[in-house]
Design an enzyme around this catalytic site. Structure first.
Site, PDB file in Angstrom:
ATOM      1  N   PHE A  16      34.426  57.603 -19.857  1.00 56.99           N
ATOM      2  CA  PHE A  16      34.157  58.346 -21.093  1.00 56.99           C
ATOM      3  C   PHE A  16      33.349  59.604 -20.793  1.00 56.99           C
ATOM      4  O   PHE A  16      32.300  59.538 -20.146  1.00 56.99           O
ATOM      5  CB  PHE A  16      33.321  57.503 -22.069  1.00 56.99           C
ATOM      6  CG  PHE A  16      34.098  56.478 -22.836  1.00 56.99           C
ATOM      7  CD1 PHE A  16      34.754  56.816 -24.011  1.00 56.99           C
ATOM      8  CD2 PHE A  16      34.164  55.163 -22.394  1.00 56.99           C
ATOM      9  CE1 PHE A  16      35.459  55.868 -24.731  1.00 56.99           C
ATOM     10  CE2 PHE A  16      34.867  54.212 -23.106  1.00 56.99           C
ATOM     11  CZ  PHE A  16      35.518  54.558 -24.278  1.00 56.99           C
ATOM     12  N   ASP A  17      33.832  60.730 -21.289  1.00 62.83           N
ATOM     13  CA  ASP A  17      32.988  61.909 -21.380  1.00 62.83           C
ATOM     14  C   ASP A  17      31.892  61.588 -22.400  1.00 62.83           C
ATOM     15  O   ASP A  17      32.062  60.707 -23.248  1.00 62.83           O
ATOM     16  CB  ASP A  17      33.844  63.098 -21.838  1.00 62.83           C
ATOM     17  CG  ASP A  17      33.009  64.318 -22.145  1.00 62.83           C
ATOM     18  OD1 ASP A  17      32.247  64.751 -21.262  1.00 62.83           O
ATOM     19  OD2 ASP A  17      33.114  64.831 -23.278  1.00 62.83           O
ATOM     20  N   LEU A  18      30.779  62.307 -22.344  1.00 65.01           N
ATOM     21  CA  LEU A  18      29.676  62.034 -23.272  1.00 65.01           C
ATOM     22  C   LEU A  18      29.664  63.019 -24.450  1.00 65.01           C
ATOM     23  O   LEU A  18      30.008  62.663 -25.577  1.00 65.01           O
ATOM     24  CB  LEU A  18      28.338  62.095 -22.531  1.00 65.01           C
ATOM     25  CG  LEU A  18      27.114  61.722 -23.367  1.00 65.01           C
ATOM     26  CD1 LEU A  18      27.048  60.227 -23.620  1.00 65.01           C
ATOM     27  CD2 LEU A  18      25.832  62.187 -22.682  1.00 65.01           C
TER      28      LEU A  18
END
Length: 223
Positions: A8-10
């Protein structure tokens, strides 16, 4: 092959960090005697490293951008870091994915410690098997470097097992360079979805719930 590990990107994918980044940028511009950036300018700072964005958006030299980054951090690391919130439905989706047996990893171009601090503050750090962010002292800063670092740490040899979920062209480009699949979400900070598609995203969805459904459908279709 079923995706068993989800990166996951943040910023822009799990967490709406626009307020904190914006106020940090305002702080920087006030110190430099420059005009306050508008919302579109602020959103272009969410994703890439701050020095890179300063060079691109304001024409700073490499040395100027490096020094300005320290000023940006004066506000961001004390206050702006926590001026953020989860996007709607994120915690529900993380819980559902964990219950379905997926391995969840944060892979962000933001420095690793702030990533953990944000997720702990928002009460969702426990859903992640690992939180991987930039570590500039180790020359890990770009998206592809973070992704490769995460795969190395996890001992992943089959890239078909992995998918990155992100909101920007930078995520899509990084995933392509790392040799893994990427699914996009439209509610983040990207302005040009055509750029994401050109970089090779599999699909773009309006909600994280739709991503979960897509992953489950894809897994069933392979059986």
């Amino acid at each position: 092959m079923k995706k068993s590990t989800i990166f996951f990107d943040l910023d822009g994918t799990l967490v709406n960090t626009e307020e904190g980044v914006g106020k940090s940028l305002w702080y920087l511009m006030e110190k430099y005697g420059l005009d306050k950036p508008d919302r579109d300018s602020i959103r272009r700072f969410i994703g890439p490293l701050v020095p890179d964005a300063l060079r691109k958006e304001y024409g700073f030299s490499e040395e100027e951008a490096r020094k300005a980054d320290f000023v940006f951090r004066e506000y961001y690391e004390t206050t702006g870091l926590f001026e953020c919130e989860l996007f709607p439905g994120v915690e529900k989706c993380l819980k559902a994915l964990k219950e379905k047996g997926y391995r969840l990893i944060v892979t962000s171009s933001k420095e690793q410690l702030p990533c953990r601090q944000i997720l702990e503050r928002l009460g969702v750090a426990q859903y992640f098997d690992m939180i991987v962010g930039a570590r500039l002292k180790e020359n890990i800063g770009t998206k592809v470097e973070v992704l490769r670092d995460a795969m190395k740490s996890l001992g992943i040899s089959n890239k078909e097992e992995v998918v990155l979920i992100g909101d920007s062209r930078y995520d899509a480009i990084g995933a392509k360079e790392a040799g893994i699949a990427c699914i996009g979400v439209s509610y983040g900070f990207e302005e040009d979805f055509g750029q994401m598609r050109q970089a090779g995203v599999t699909e773009i969805f309006d909600t994280l719930e739709e991503v979960v459904d897509y992953l489950e459908r894809s897994a069933k279709d392979e059986h």
